[in-house]
Design an enzyme around this catalytic site. Structure first.
Site, PDB file in Angstrom:
ATOM      1  N   TYR A 152      -9.542   1.567 -19.638  1.00 48.48           N
ATOM      2  CA  TYR A 152      -8.850   0.512 -18.883  1.00 48.48           C
ATOM      3  C   TYR A 152      -9.290   0.456 -17.420  1.00 48.48           C
ATOM      4  CZ  TYR A 152      -5.708  -0.332 -22.797  1.00 48.48           C
ATOM      5  OH  TYR A 152      -5.197  -0.686 -24.024  1.00 48.48           O
ATOM      6  N   LYS A 210      -2.272   8.144  -3.396  1.00 46.99           N
ATOM      7  CA  LYS A 210      -2.307   7.593  -4.760  1.00 46.99           C
ATOM      8  C   LYS A 210      -1.078   8.018  -5.561  1.00 46.99           C
ATOM      9  CE  LYS A 210      -3.303   6.380  -8.906  1.00 46.99           C
ATOM     10  NZ  LYS A 210      -3.303   5.027  -9.390  1.00 46.99           N
ATOM     11  N   HIS A 269      18.420  -8.742   1.408  1.00 51.73           N
ATOM     12  CA  HIS A 269      18.246  -8.032   2.683  1.00 51.73           C
ATOM     13  C   HIS A 269      16.745  -7.899   2.932  1.00 51.73           C
ATOM     14  CE1 HIS A 269      18.102  -4.897   5.667  1.00 51.73           C
ATOM     15  NE2 HIS A 269      19.424  -4.992   5.826  1.00 51.73           N
ATOM     16  N   CYS A 302       0.391   5.944 -16.406  1.00 52.97           N
ATOM     17  CA  CYS A 302       0.422   6.472 -15.023  1.00 52.97           C
ATOM     18  C   CYS A 302       1.795   6.923 -14.546  1.00 52.97           C
ATOM     19  CB  CYS A 302      -0.119   5.407 -14.073  1.00 52.97           C
ATOM     20  SG  CYS A 302      -1.671   4.723 -14.623  1.00 52.97           S
TER      21      CYS A 302
END
Ligand code: SAJ
Length: 454
Positions: free
Chosen positions: A32, A228, A266, A282
């Site tokens: 991917y 990351k 807000h 992930c």
């Protein structure tokens, strides 16, 4: 180091070669992330080989097709394979020997004990080390635990090759930041962090990525590594907060969707969406990479993980309760689970929250049918070919993924083919509760604590 020193001259040569597209790039891991990387560098004019251990990937790419369902990717693969700029190969040895740049984008999963599994990265590094030569650039794009580039990757490459990092060869940690489903656009447009292990490595890696990315940000490896991991951990914690709010709203009889919508008016608040859990390759594991060497036992990161991991069970409990409210027992019911992909409009089912939902319903004795317009995966249950087939004769539908197709569901058509007292359990809050109720459905949704008026 200035550009007139021996290695500095090398830097200048490499920079010139990048500018002239006079470098061969090898990408290790062509999934991917790796395949979009390979395709885009080929499109930028480099000679690229995409290396992977899966023969089906190699074959498909060499036929000019992307094995990954990513908008726009097949076009780029197709034109670059035709132009002779991109090819795929199983053989890392010979291809790495010919390469001037190696980009590593293999998976870095976690073991059952939540500790990082760097075995794929280690194998890739061994392959690269065998083929290393002076002036080579090595880029690591796989997500790694903090410190891995300088304490694990650099010493491994230096000791196997006998070459010195940032002098004889260049090494940078350049994390990928692309969301599947929008990968090509994000690869080009999202700022790219260039975490070099020294000034020469930063310079060379930044120049390479400038050929594809609109903006690069130069930094050191440890900062890029933690940044990351922080991105995905922040998102996981934010979603956990949204899920915790959802559970509270159910308890208080409020609607979390409205609550979050109002809180987000807000200007400095941005609460994410609650759901049936957090999946994908992930978010469920990067927080564990971040804290893999942390000293605190109990912390915000782990708590967020626990909340998000609890959500599939919550959806199952909601389903049982919904069925009981109309006098049905889960083990006598047919349940249609809509969505096996981990998120909207992708074909990827890795760590999808749909899996524990399907499996828990199955273990409770329900007849479960799964349907997903993109994903072949059905987690061991019958897979319906289309929506109508999935819901036919069902007592309850459970929405596990917010695919566009499900957002456009025609409730009247569904109701016609379901059993008496049809139920919707909306794990993604994509159905308008009032509309569903008006159509005669019992509506249950994550964070929807509003009870029907009696
Ligand atoms: N999800 C929610 N609520 C939300 C947003 C997402 O429940 O408000 C769920 C999704 O349905 C899915 C999971 O979270 O199950 C993860 O989806 P995602 O869209 O948050 O992330 P990924 O895994 O597809 O991609 C992420 C991205 N990271 C960030 O947005 C910070 C992407 O940019 C990274 O490149 C990618 O991780 C990666 O490879 O690290």
């Amino acid at each position: 180091m200035n550009d007139m020193s021996a290695s500095g001259k090398n830097v200048q040569d490499v920079l010139n070669n990048i500018r002239q597209r006079n470098l061969r790039v090898a990408v290790l891991g062509s999934g991917y992330v790796g395949l979009p990387t390979a395709a885009l560098f080929a499109d930028a004019g480099f000679q690229v080989v995409a290396i992977d251990v899966k023969p089906e990937i190699i074959c498909t790419v060499n036929n000019g097709v992307s094995p990954v369902n990513e908008p726009g990717l097949s076009d780029i693969v197709s034109r670059n394979v035709k132009a002779g700029k991109l090819r795929a190969s199983l053989n890392s040895g010979i291809n790495l020997k010919e390469a001037d740049v190696a980009i590593i984008s293999v998976q870095t999963p976690i073991y059952d004990n939540k500790k990082p599994n760097l075995s794929y990265l280690e194998k890739a590094l061994e392959d690269v080390a065998k083929a290393m030569k002076k002036g080579m650039l090595i880029v690591v794009s796989s997500t790694v635990p903090p410190g891995a580039t300088t304490t694990f990757i650099k010493p491994k490459l230096e000791s196997s090759s006998g070459l010195k990092a940032d002098a004889d060869f260049y090494l940078a940690y350049v994390p990928e930041r692309i969301a599947p489903g929008n990968a090509i656009k994000e690869f080009v447009e999202n700022p790219r962090l260039i975490g070099g292990i020294g000034p020469n490595s930063i310079k060379v890696a930044a120049e390479l990525f400038r050929t594809v990315c609109k903006k690069v940000i130069e930094t050191d490896a440890i900062t890029a590594e933690i940044a990351k991991l922080a991105e995905n951990t922040y998102r996981d914690i934010n979603i956990a907060f949204a899920n915790r709010l959802a559970l509270l709203c159910e308890q208080y009889g409020a609607d979390v969707k409205k609550v979050i919508e109002l809180a987000n008016t807000h200007p400095r608040v941005n609460i994410h969406a609650p759901g049936p859990g957090v999946g994908g390759p992930c978010l469920p594991k990067d927080p564990y990479l971040l804290i893999s060497k942390a000293e605190l036992e109990e912390n915000i990161v782990e708590m967020a993980r626990r909340i998000n991991d609890y959500m599939p069970r919550h959806i199952v409990e909601m389903t049982i309760q919904a069925l009981e409210s109309v006098g049905k027992n889960v083990n006598e019911c047919k349940i249609a689970v809509l969505g096996t992909a981990y998120k909207a409009d992708v074909d990827d089912s890795r760590l999808s929250p749909s899996k524990p939902i399907v499996q828990q319903l199955l273990s409770l004795g329900a007849k479960v049918v799964a349907y997903d317009p993109y994903c072949q995966e059905s987690f061991g249950v019958e897979k319906a070919e289309n929506l109508q087939e999935a819901v036919k004769g069902s007592d309850c539908i459970v929405i596990a993924t917010d695919h566009t197709e499900f957002k456009k569901i025609d409730l009247s058509k569904l109701k016609g083919c379901m059993k008496e007292n049809p139920i919707i359990v909306d794990g993604r809050r994509i159905i308008e509760p009032a509309e569903a109720k008006n159509m005669g459905f019992k509506y249950y949704g994550v964070g929807y604590g509003v009870k029907d008026e009696v």
